[in-house]
Write a protein that holds these residues in place. Structure first.
Motif, PDB file in Angstrom:
ATOM      1  N   ALA A  54       0.825  -1.207   0.000  1.00 41.63           N
ATOM      2  CA  ALA A  54       0.000   0.000   0.000  1.00 41.63           C
ATOM      3  C   ALA A  54       0.860   1.258   0.000  1.00 41.63           C
ATOM      4  O   ALA A  54       1.865   1.344   0.703  1.00 41.63           O
ATOM      5  N   LEU A  55       0.449   2.210  -0.804  1.00 42.59           N
ATOM      6  CA  LEU A  55       0.941   3.575  -0.726  1.00 42.59           C
ATOM      7  C   LEU A  55      -0.200   4.357  -0.100  1.00 42.59           C
ATOM      8  O   LEU A  55      -1.294   4.421  -0.665  1.00 42.59           O
ATOM      9  N   VAL A  56       0.024   4.919   1.058  1.00 41.27           N
ATOM     10  CA  VAL A  56      -1.040   5.576   1.821  1.00 41.27           C
ATOM     11  C   VAL A  56      -0.782   7.076   1.861  1.00 41.27           C
ATOM     12  O   VAL A  56       0.330   7.513   2.149  1.00 41.27           O
ATOM     13  N   ALA A  57      -1.812   7.857   1.561  1.00 44.15           N
ATOM     14  CA  ALA A  57      -1.705   9.312   1.663  1.00 44.15           C
ATOM     15  C   ALA A  57      -2.797   9.828   2.587  1.00 44.15           C
ATOM     16  O   ALA A  57      -3.914   9.305   2.599  1.00 44.15           O
ATOM     17  N   VAL A  58      -2.458  10.850   3.361  1.00 40.46           N
ATOM     18  CA  VAL A  58      -3.398  11.441   4.315  1.00 40.46           C
ATOM     19  C   VAL A  58      -3.331  12.951   4.179  1.00 40.46           C
ATOM     20  O   VAL A  58      -2.240  13.527   4.224  1.00 40.46           O
ATOM     21  N   ASP A  59      -4.476  13.568   3.999  1.00 43.98           N
ATOM     22  CA  ASP A  59      -4.518  15.023   3.997  1.00 43.98           C
ATOM     23  C   ASP A  59      -5.955  15.461   4.241  1.00 43.98           C
ATOM     24  O   ASP A  59      -6.880  14.907   3.652  1.00 43.98           O
ATOM     25  N   GLU A  60      -6.135  16.435   5.124  1.00 46.24           N
ATOM     26  CA  GLU A  60      -7.480  16.923   5.441  1.00 46.24           C
ATOM     27  C   GLU A  60      -8.039  17.834   4.357  1.00 46.24           C
ATOM     28  O   GLU A  60      -9.240  18.063   4.304  1.00 46.24           O
TER      29      GLU A  60
ATOM     30  N   SER B 188      -8.387  12.021   6.965  1.00 47.89           N
ATOM     31  CA  SER B 188      -8.090  12.411   8.348  1.00 47.89           C
ATOM     32  C   SER B 188      -7.100  11.432   8.969  1.00 47.89           C
ATOM     33  O   SER B 188      -7.014  10.269   8.561  1.00 47.89           O
ATOM     34  N   GLY B 189      -6.375  11.923   9.944  1.00 51.29           N
ATOM     35  CA  GLY B 189      -5.436  11.079  10.664  1.00 51.29           C
ATOM     36  C   GLY B 189      -6.120   9.926  11.362  1.00 51.29           C
ATOM     37  O   GLY B 189      -5.604   8.800  11.387  1.00 51.29           O
ATOM     38  N   GLU B 190      -7.291  10.186  11.925  1.00 50.86           N
ATOM     39  CA  GLU B 190      -8.020   9.136  12.630  1.00 50.86           C
ATOM     40  C   GLU B 190      -8.402   8.005  11.682  1.00 50.86           C
ATOM     41  O   GLU B 190      -8.232   6.826  12.002  1.00 50.86           O
ATOM     42  N   GLU B 191      -8.919   8.351  10.490  1.00 52.57           N
ATOM     43  CA  GLU B 191      -9.286   7.330   9.515  1.00 52.57           C
ATOM     44  C   GLU B 191      -8.052   6.576   9.019  1.00 52.57           C
ATOM     45  O   GLU B 191      -8.102   5.361   8.812  1.00 52.57           O
ATOM     46  N   ALA B 192      -6.951   7.292   8.833  1.00 52.95           N
ATOM     47  CA  ALA B 192      -5.719   6.661   8.382  1.00 52.95           C
ATOM     48  C   ALA B 192      -5.209   5.668   9.415  1.00 52.95           C
ATOM     49  O   ALA B 192      -4.784   4.561   9.065  1.00 52.95           O
ATOM     50  N   LEU B 193      -5.245   6.046  10.694  1.00 55.17           N
ATOM     51  CA  LEU B 193      -4.797   5.120  11.732  1.00 55.17           C
ATOM     52  C   LEU B 193      -5.642   3.852  11.755  1.00 55.17           C
ATOM     53  O   LEU B 193      -5.112   2.746  11.874  1.00 55.17           O
ATOM     54  N   LYS B 194      -6.952   3.996  11.616  1.00 54.01           N
ATOM     55  CA  LYS B 194      -7.830   2.817  11.562  1.00 54.01           C
ATOM     56  C   LYS B 194      -7.491   1.952  10.353  1.00 54.01           C
ATOM     57  O   LYS B 194      -7.398   0.732  10.453  1.00 54.01           O
ATOM     58  N   GLY B 195      -7.308   2.595   9.194  1.00 54.97           N
ATOM     59  CA  GLY B 195      -6.971   1.857   7.979  1.00 54.97           C
ATOM     60  C   GLY B 195      -5.623   1.162   8.096  1.00 54.97           C
ATOM     61  O   GLY B 195      -5.475   0.003   7.680  1.00 54.97           O
ATOM     62  N   LEU B 196      -4.635   1.837   8.669  1.00 55.18           N
ATOM     63  CA  LEU B 196      -3.319   1.232   8.859  1.00 55.18           C
ATOM     64  C   LEU B 196      -3.381   0.060   9.833  1.00 55.18           C
ATOM     65  O   LEU B 196      -2.716  -0.966   9.630  1.00 55.18           O
ATOM     66  N   GLU B 197      -4.193   0.187  10.875  1.00 50.95           N
ATOM     67  CA  GLU B 197      -4.361  -0.928  11.815  1.00 50.95           C
ATOM     68  C   GLU B 197      -4.959  -2.137  11.102  1.00 50.95           C
ATOM     69  O   GLU B 197      -4.542  -3.277  11.336  1.00 50.95           O
TER      70      GLU B 197
ATOM     71  N   ALA C 114       4.115   0.430   1.945  1.00 48.66           N
ATOM     72  CA  ALA C 114       5.378   0.875   1.380  1.00 48.66           C
ATOM     73  C   ALA C 114       5.702   2.321   1.729  1.00 48.66           C
ATOM     74  O   ALA C 114       6.859   2.675   1.897  1.00 48.66           O
ATOM     75  N   LEU C 115       4.679   3.167   1.822  1.00 50.06           N
ATOM     76  CA  LEU C 115       4.925   4.593   1.998  1.00 50.06           C
ATOM     77  C   LEU C 115       3.694   5.268   2.566  1.00 50.06           C
ATOM     78  O   LEU C 115       2.569   4.945   2.181  1.00 50.06           O
ATOM     79  N   VAL C 116       3.912   6.208   3.486  1.00 49.06           N
ATOM     80  CA  VAL C 116       2.813   6.989   4.047  1.00 49.06           C
ATOM     81  C   VAL C 116       3.190   8.463   3.995  1.00 49.06           C
ATOM     82  O   VAL C 116       3.785   8.989   4.932  1.00 49.06           O
ATOM     83  N   PRO C 117       2.905   9.148   2.862  1.00 47.09           N
ATOM     84  CA  PRO C 117       3.142  10.592   2.852  1.00 47.09           C
ATOM     85  C   PRO C 117       1.990  11.308   3.570  1.00 47.09           C
ATOM     86  O   PRO C 117       0.825  11.032   3.307  1.00 47.09           O
ATOM     87  N   ALA C 118       2.338  12.165   4.499  1.00 46.44           N
ATOM     88  CA  ALA C 118       1.314  12.886   5.248  1.00 46.44           C
ATOM     89  C   ALA C 118       1.794  14.310   5.486  1.00 46.44           C
ATOM     90  O   ALA C 118       2.987  14.540   5.676  1.00 46.44           O
ATOM     91  N   GLY C 119       0.855  15.224   5.490  1.00 46.29           N
ATOM     92  CA  GLY C 119       1.172  16.618   5.768  1.00 46.29           C
ATOM     93  C   GLY C 119       1.316  16.845   7.261  1.00 46.29           C
ATOM     94  O   GLY C 119       1.595  15.921   8.032  1.00 46.29           O
ATOM     95  N   HIS C 120       1.055  18.054   7.680  1.00 50.33           N
ATOM     96  CA  HIS C 120       1.125  18.395   9.100  1.00 50.33           C
ATOM     97  C   HIS C 120       0.099  17.587   9.884  1.00 50.33           C
ATOM     98  O   HIS C 120      -0.826  17.004   9.322  1.00 50.33           O
ATOM     99  N   LEU C 121       0.253  17.549  11.181  1.00 50.22           N
ATOM    100  CA  LEU C 121      -0.686  16.811  12.023  1.00 50.22           C
ATOM    101  C   LEU C 121      -2.091  17.370  11.872  1.00 50.22           C
ATOM    102  O   LEU C 121      -2.285  18.578  11.873  1.00 50.22           O
ATOM    103  N   GLY C 122      -3.051  16.493  11.743  1.00 51.00           N
ATOM    104  CA  GLY C 122      -4.439  16.906  11.611  1.00 51.00           C
ATOM    105  C   GLY C 122      -5.018  17.310  12.946  1.00 51.00           C
ATOM    106  O   GLY C 122      -4.416  17.110  14.002  1.00 51.00           O
ATOM    107  N   SER C 123      -6.185  17.871  12.918  1.00 53.87           N
ATOM    108  CA  SER C 123      -6.832  18.281  14.158  1.00 53.87           C
ATOM    109  C   SER C 123      -7.057  17.079  15.046  1.00 53.87           C
ATOM    110  O   SER C 123      -7.475  16.027  14.588  1.00 53.87           O
ATOM    111  N   GLY C 124      -6.748  17.212  16.296  1.00 53.03           N
ATOM    112  CA  GLY C 124      -6.952  16.137  17.259  1.00 53.03           C
ATOM    113  C   GLY C 124      -5.844  15.087  17.261  1.00 53.03           C
ATOM    114  O   GLY C 124      -5.884  14.167  18.043  1.00 53.03           O
ATOM    115  N   MET C 125      -4.854  15.223  16.397  1.00 49.43           N
ATOM    116  CA  MET C 125      -3.771  14.239  16.331  1.00 49.43           C
ATOM    117  C   MET C 125      -2.584  14.748  17.139  1.00 49.43           C
ATOM    118  O   MET C 125      -2.329  15.942  17.222  1.00 49.43           O
ATOM    119  N   THR C 126      -1.843  13.819  17.712  1.00 46.28           N
ATOM    120  CA  THR C 126      -0.631  14.164  18.437  1.00 46.28           C
ATOM    121  C   THR C 126       0.527  13.365  17.863  1.00 46.28           C
ATOM    122  O   THR C 126       0.334  12.281  17.324  1.00 46.28           O
TER     123      THR C 126
END
Length: 75
Positions: A8-14, A41-50, A60-72
């Protein structure tokens, strides 16, 4: 959203416009060799990655921008 086969190539961006562009670029370049998976969203990405980890799928790769709202940041 997913496509292709292989790791998987995973991308996350709000920002839906940015995510659409990233998804289009990844599919144009890598579809057929990788599964392109994009989440708004970061929350959806974390669920999908789990789910990927639980099913022993490769990521294979997870390009992501800045932390989304509610993410740490986690180490």
């Amino acid at each position: 959203m997913k496509s292709g086969s292989g790791p998987a190539l995973v991308a996350v961006d709000e920002d839906p416009v940015v995510l659409e562009e990233v998804e289009r670029e990844l599919r144009d370049r890598y579809d057929g060799h990788y599964r392109v998976m994009c989440w708004p969203s970061g929350e959806e990405a974390l669920k999908g990655l789990e789910e990927l980890v639980d099913s022993c799928d490769e990521v294979a790769l997870v390009p992501a921008g800045h932390l989304g709202s509610g993410m740490t940041a986690r180490a």
